[in-house]
Design an enzyme around this catalytic site. Structure first.
Site, PDB file in Angstrom:
ATOM      1  N   ARG A 157       0.876  -1.116   0.224  1.00 28.78           N
ATOM      2  CA  ARG A 157      -0.050  -0.031  -0.087  1.00 28.78           C
ATOM      3  C   ARG A 157       0.961   1.181  -0.027  1.00 28.78           C
ATOM      4  O   ARG A 157       1.671   1.351   0.791  1.00 28.78           O
ATOM      5  CB  ARG A 157      -0.836  -0.223   1.221  1.00 28.78           C
ATOM      6  CG  ARG A 157      -1.986   1.068   1.348  1.00 28.78           C
ATOM      7  CD  ARG A 157      -3.035   0.768   2.280  1.00 28.78           C
ATOM      8  NE  ARG A 157      -2.170   1.094   3.780  1.00 28.78           N
ATOM      9  CZ  ARG A 157      -2.837   1.650   4.830  1.00 28.78           C
ATOM     10  NH1 ARG A 157      -4.236   1.626   4.909  1.00 28.78           N
ATOM     11  NH2 ARG A 157      -2.292   1.986   5.983  1.00 28.78           N
ATOM     12  N   THR A 202      -0.732   7.807  -0.959  1.00 29.52           N
ATOM     13  CA  THR A 202      -2.000   7.775  -1.625  1.00 29.52           C
ATOM     14  C   THR A 202      -3.063   6.537  -1.045  1.00 29.52           C
ATOM     15  O   THR A 202      -4.164   6.801  -1.266  1.00 29.52           O
ATOM     16  CB  THR A 202      -1.894   7.452  -3.080  1.00 29.52           C
ATOM     17  OG1 THR A 202      -1.379   5.959  -3.302  1.00 29.52           O
ATOM     18  CG2 THR A 202      -0.903   8.534  -3.593  1.00 29.52           C
ATOM     19  N   ASP A 232       1.044  -1.788  11.941  1.00 29.51           N
ATOM     20  CA  ASP A 232       1.435  -2.527  10.693  1.00 29.51           C
ATOM     21  C   ASP A 232       1.446  -3.932  10.928  1.00 29.51           C
ATOM     22  O   ASP A 232       2.449  -4.200  11.560  1.00 29.51           O
ATOM     23  CB  ASP A 232       2.486  -1.891  10.065  1.00 29.51           C
ATOM     24  CG  ASP A 232       2.608  -2.425   8.658  1.00 29.51           C
ATOM     25  OD1 ASP A 232       2.084  -1.726   7.694  1.00 29.51           O
ATOM     26  OD2 ASP A 232       3.322  -3.597   8.406  1.00 29.51           O
ATOM     27  N   ASP A 287       4.904  -5.179   9.954  1.00 35.34           N
ATOM     28  CA  ASP A 287       6.026  -4.817  10.783  1.00 35.34           C
ATOM     29  C   ASP A 287       5.908  -5.612  12.229  1.00 35.34           C
ATOM     30  O   ASP A 287       7.197  -6.115  12.522  1.00 35.34           O
ATOM     31  CB  ASP A 287       5.875  -3.262  10.977  1.00 35.34           C
ATOM     32  CG  ASP A 287       6.189  -2.642   9.679  1.00 35.34           C
ATOM     33  OD1 ASP A 287       6.817  -2.993   8.778  1.00 35.34           O
ATOM     34  OD2 ASP A 287       5.915  -1.221   9.608  1.00 35.34           O
TER      35      ASP A 287
HETATM   36  O1  LIG Z   1      -3.896  -0.592  10.672  1.00 40.46           O
HETATM   37  C1  LIG Z   1      -3.432  -0.946   9.496  1.00 40.46           C
HETATM   38  C2  LIG Z   1      -3.751  -0.589   8.191  1.00 40.46           C
HETATM   39  C3  LIG Z   1      -3.294  -1.467   6.980  1.00 40.46           C
HETATM   40  N1  LIG Z   1      -2.447  -2.329   7.170  1.00 40.46           N
HETATM   41  C4  LIG Z   1      -1.874  -3.040   6.049  1.00 40.46           C
HETATM   42  O2  LIG Z   1      -2.433  -2.462   4.822  1.00 40.46           O
HETATM   43  C5  LIG Z   1      -3.257  -3.170   4.084  1.00 40.46           C
HETATM   44  C6  LIG Z   1      -4.551  -3.044   4.133  1.00 40.46           C
HETATM   45  O3  LIG Z   1      -4.861  -1.522   3.729  1.00 40.46           O
HETATM   46  P1  LIG Z   1      -6.005  -1.094   2.866  1.00 40.46           P
HETATM   47  O4  LIG Z   1      -5.967   0.140   3.293  1.00 40.46           O
HETATM   48  O5  LIG Z   1      -7.411  -1.971   3.383  1.00 40.46           O
HETATM   49  O6  LIG Z   1      -5.702  -1.464   1.558  1.00 40.46           O
HETATM   50  C7  LIG Z   1      -3.232  -4.620   5.073  1.00 40.46           C
HETATM   51  O7  LIG Z   1      -2.724  -5.565   3.854  1.00 40.46           O
HETATM   52  C8  LIG Z   1      -1.888  -4.492   5.814  1.00 40.46           C
HETATM   53  O8  LIG Z   1      -0.800  -4.963   5.377  1.00 40.46           O
HETATM   54  C9  LIG Z   1      -1.804  -2.573   8.517  1.00 40.46           C
HETATM   55  O9  LIG Z   1      -1.048  -3.568   8.551  1.00 40.46           O
HETATM   56  N2  LIG Z   1      -2.445  -2.016   9.918  1.00 40.46           N
HETATM   57  O1  LIG Z   2       0.062  -3.697   3.057  1.00 44.23           O
HETATM   58  P1  LIG Z   2       1.365  -3.271   3.253  1.00 44.23           P
HETATM   59  O2  LIG Z   2       1.745  -2.219   2.491  1.00 44.23           O
HETATM   60  O3  LIG Z   2       1.464  -2.742   4.877  1.00 44.23           O
HETATM   61  O4  LIG Z   2       2.400  -4.410   3.083  1.00 44.23           O
HETATM   62  P2  LIG Z   2       3.022  -5.461   3.964  1.00 44.23           P
HETATM   63  O5  LIG Z   2       1.991  -6.641   4.342  1.00 44.23           O
HETATM   64  O6  LIG Z   2       4.168  -6.036   3.204  1.00 44.23           O
HETATM   65  O7  LIG Z   2       3.420  -5.001   5.372  1.00 44.23           O
HETATM   66 MG   LIG Z   3       2.595  -3.520   6.309  1.00 46.79          MG
END
Ligand SMILES: O=c1ccn([C@@H]2O[C@H](COP(=O)(O)O)[C@@H](O)[C@H]2O)c(=O)[nH]1
Ligand SMILES: O=P(O)(O)OP(=O)(O)O
Ligand SMILES: [Mg+2]
Length: 211
Positions: free
Chosen positions: A103, A107, A201, A204
């Site tokens: 992500r 954006t 995250d 992470d």
């Molecule tokens: O609190 C959060 C929010 C998002 N993530 C990471 O982002 C994507 C999902 O985000 P969308 O906005 O729904 O596309 C998800 O795959 C998580 O990896 C997160 O870790 N923690």
């Molecule tokens: O959805 P993201 O960008 O947080 O990716 P990842 O799952 O690699 O942390």
């Molecule tokens: Mg992530």
């Protein structure tokens, strides 16, 4: 879209430990796996099966076997990988395909950077694994990807969702055969697209990286 939010004290207990920022990655990984196995029980309620006969030591018995084509489990890399073992523990003869998505932190748009899936998903039941349904962009992109390849029904398993993202997914998937199974539905998204209270995250937290 059908939505099921788990209502079980063990799910909430494990989620509470995951949410705690002091929980280290090894514990986070183990708990995420256990949690997914609990959610997988509900997520697989409608898995396609067919009757089979087996011989017990005593008599003939009629049971059930998972039908062909086998269900396809699709973890969304990276964070969804932490859910894979918990899912296949419950459904060991499922096939596994992979979608890598990141992500954009400015954006909030998802981008697919890797894909390893069967070309033809005709008549397949698919199970998407992504721990966090935030804006819903990543999940929607994955859902569309699978339906475009011929999947007939999709179940998404997420540990935590934000109401805003869940609504966005529901509005964009009208008429689709979609089920979302959640460990918890949280309060909201914050201004930078993180779930509140959430757990940070997930990628992470699982893999010990920062930002
Ligand atoms: O609190 C959060 C929010 C998002 N993530 C990471 O982002 C994507 C999902 O985000 P969308 O906005 O729904 O596309 C998800 O795959 C998580 O990896 C997160 O870790 N923690
Ligand atoms: O959805 P993201 O960008 O947080 O990716 P990842 O799952 O690699 O942390
Ligand atoms: Mg992530």
């Amino acid at each position: 879209m059908r939505v099921h939010v788990a209502d079980h004290p063990l799910v909430t207990h494990k989620l509470t430990v995951l949410r705690d920022k002091r929980t280290p990655s090894p514990t986070f990984r183990a708990l995420a796996e256990e949690l997914v196995t609990l959610l997988a029980y509900e997520a697989t309620r409608s898995v396609r099966v067919e009757p089979i006969e087996v011989e017990t030591p005593v008599a003939q018995a009629t049971g059930l076997a998972i039908s062909d084509p086998k269900p396809l489990v699709v973890p969304i890399l990276r964070a969804g990988l932490g859910m894979l073992e918990g899912m296949v523990k419950l459904m060991p003869n499922a096939e596994v395909g992979f979608l890598g998505m990141v992500r954009n932190e400015e954006t909030l748009q998802p981008a697919i950077y890797a894909e390893r899936l069967p070309e033809d998903l005709s008549n397949r039941q698919c199970f998407i694994l992504d721990p966090m349904l935030a804006t819903g962009g990543s999940l929607l992109a994955a859902i569309e990807y699978l339906f475009d390849r011929g999947a007939v029904d999709v179940t998404a398993v997420c540990l935590i969702a934000a109401p805003e993202g869940l609504k966005a997914v529901e509005e964009a998937t009208q008429g689709r055969n979609l089920t979302v199974v959640l460990g918890a539905l949280d309060e909201k998204l914050n201004e930078v697209g993180y779930i509140v209270p959430g757990l940070g995250d997930a990628g992470d937290r699982l893999y010990g990286t920062v930002g």
